[in-house]
Design a protein around this motif. Sequence first.
Motif, PDB file in Angstrom:
ATOM      1  N   ARG A 100       0.817  -1.212   0.000  1.00  0.00           N
ATOM      2  CA  ARG A 100       0.000   0.000   0.000  1.00  0.00           C
ATOM      3  C   ARG A 100       0.854   1.266   0.000  1.00  0.00           C
ATOM      4  O   ARG A 100       0.509   2.263  -0.628  1.00  0.00           O
ATOM      5  N   TRP A 101       1.999   1.213   0.713  1.00  0.00           N
ATOM      6  CA  TRP A 101       2.765   2.433   0.964  1.00  0.00           C
ATOM      7  C   TRP A 101       3.976   2.624   0.070  1.00  0.00           C
ATOM      8  O   TRP A 101       4.518   3.728   0.005  1.00  0.00           O
ATOM      9  N   ILE A 102       4.435   1.578  -0.596  1.00  0.00           N
ATOM     10  CA  ILE A 102       5.669   1.718  -1.373  1.00  0.00           C
ATOM     11  C   ILE A 102       5.359   1.935  -2.847  1.00  0.00           C
ATOM     12  O   ILE A 102       4.211   1.874  -3.283  1.00  0.00           O
ATOM     13  N   ASP A 103       6.422   2.185  -3.608  1.00  0.00           N
ATOM     14  CA  ASP A 103       6.315   2.364  -5.056  1.00  0.00           C
ATOM     15  C   ASP A 103       7.442   1.560  -5.694  1.00  0.00           C
ATOM     16  O   ASP A 103       8.580   1.592  -5.232  1.00  0.00           O
ATOM     17  N   MET A 104       7.134   0.827  -6.744  1.00  0.00           N
ATOM     18  CA  MET A 104       8.104  -0.101  -7.325  1.00  0.00           C
ATOM     19  C   MET A 104       8.846   0.474  -8.532  1.00  0.00           C
ATOM     20  O   MET A 104       9.535  -0.250  -9.247  1.00  0.00           O
TER      21      MET A 104
END
Length: 488
Positions: A271-275
């Motif tokens: 939910r909180w990270i970005d890849m």
Amino acid sequence: MSFKIAIIGAGSVGFTKKLFTDILCVPEFKDIEFALTDVSEHNLAMIKAILDRIVEANRLPTRVTATTNRREALEGARYIISCVRVGGLEAYADDIRIPLKYGIDQCVGDTICAGGILYGQRNIPVILDFCRDIREVADTNAKFLNYANPMAMNTWAAIEYGKVDTVGLCHGVQHGAEQIAEVLGAKSPKELDYVCSGINHQTWFIELRLNGRPIGKDELVAAFEAHPVYSKQEKLRIDVLKRFGVYSTESNGHLSEYLPWYRKRPEEITRWIDMSDWIHGETGGYLRYSTETRNWFETEYPQFLEAASKPIDPAKRSNEHASHILEALETNRVYRGHFNVKNNGVITNLPQDAIIESPGFVDRFGINMAGGITLPEACAATCMASINVQRMSVHAAIAGDIDLLKLAVLHDPLVGAVSTPEEVWQMVDEMVVAQAQWLPQYADAIPAAKERLSKSKVKTREWAGAARRSVRSIEELRAEKAALKQAG
């Protein structure tokens, strides 16, 4: 001017080249000596060839030597710079892999959390060896500049137990300031003035001014949420800004593992990270990046060597602190930066013995910290949780006390949010046994740890993590680089 700079861990090829060219941007420093030392003869040969090419291309009198004999490199050195990674990528892989078996998902794992604490256990005995050599063979007034993580633990050990004049250096503050300047529409980061203070990787922009105008929380939140890239990459960081009222220096991925709230469940992590890049929260992201970078450098070495033939451009001098500190100390051209030092009252609501990161000025008289800073209470509370872990970790590393080491890991914010005491006890045993070759202070504790592991009934799982990517091959990296070049 003529003096000697020793770089320990000079096989960190890209970073050593950056430090080297930055320092040679100072006109008075052309006639100095760089003494490179590393445990890897192969890496030393590669970096020396690159630096020799730079010296030759720029027709400089600068001298470059390289040796695996550390004391020889340190002899007579006025400045010693450390960028070591004890255990290399082999040990680092265990810092990520083993905690995952117990549900602890780290992005970087090199500052605190389970990986960072064990990294400190490997580094601190070596740091003390460095300090002994500095005291015995370096210049009488030698200064030790530590770039190696875990920054606070290494610096703490060098000052408190190594008894060497030490400063810890990081670039998180500069990178955070560049982001803020960008979202606020500044034409240059120089338009932004700020006070940033806390501990390494948990520093906080407690005062901001853009061209002299104060910037408040609401304006900064709106600016980040309106940004087309950072609004997606820095979701967690923006959430902390909303709740704490101040922006953190550290990246989305790094910040997520210092707190107990965002990586405690797999669904929360995604939910909180970005890849889009490893630094925004990918599981084991920095391990993957480091592995790919090493592989890429080995393969593309001829191109790196060819690039070293270009003239040094002072306009491209980086914002890494080292060259600016040396320039200020040697020429009295004053430099303002953010430095990791023992608190001693600089930050009023953090412990005296803690290693803090805060503003200071450098001139011929040394590093002079700006005192009387009080952090917002939430920032201080977050820093305190890490400081307590750091203190126990340093003391455990010095004494070889596995019980204290387990207590340090147990008190880590993310570990405590995820794991039970029984799991922590077994995990530490497993990590110490796996890394025994780099942990001489725990030699007497290893047999008992092995015995406990043979009888343990604590369940684990083989888990890649919530957001893991595979290490890319050289061919994949080349293809990606070509595609980016074509698109650009």
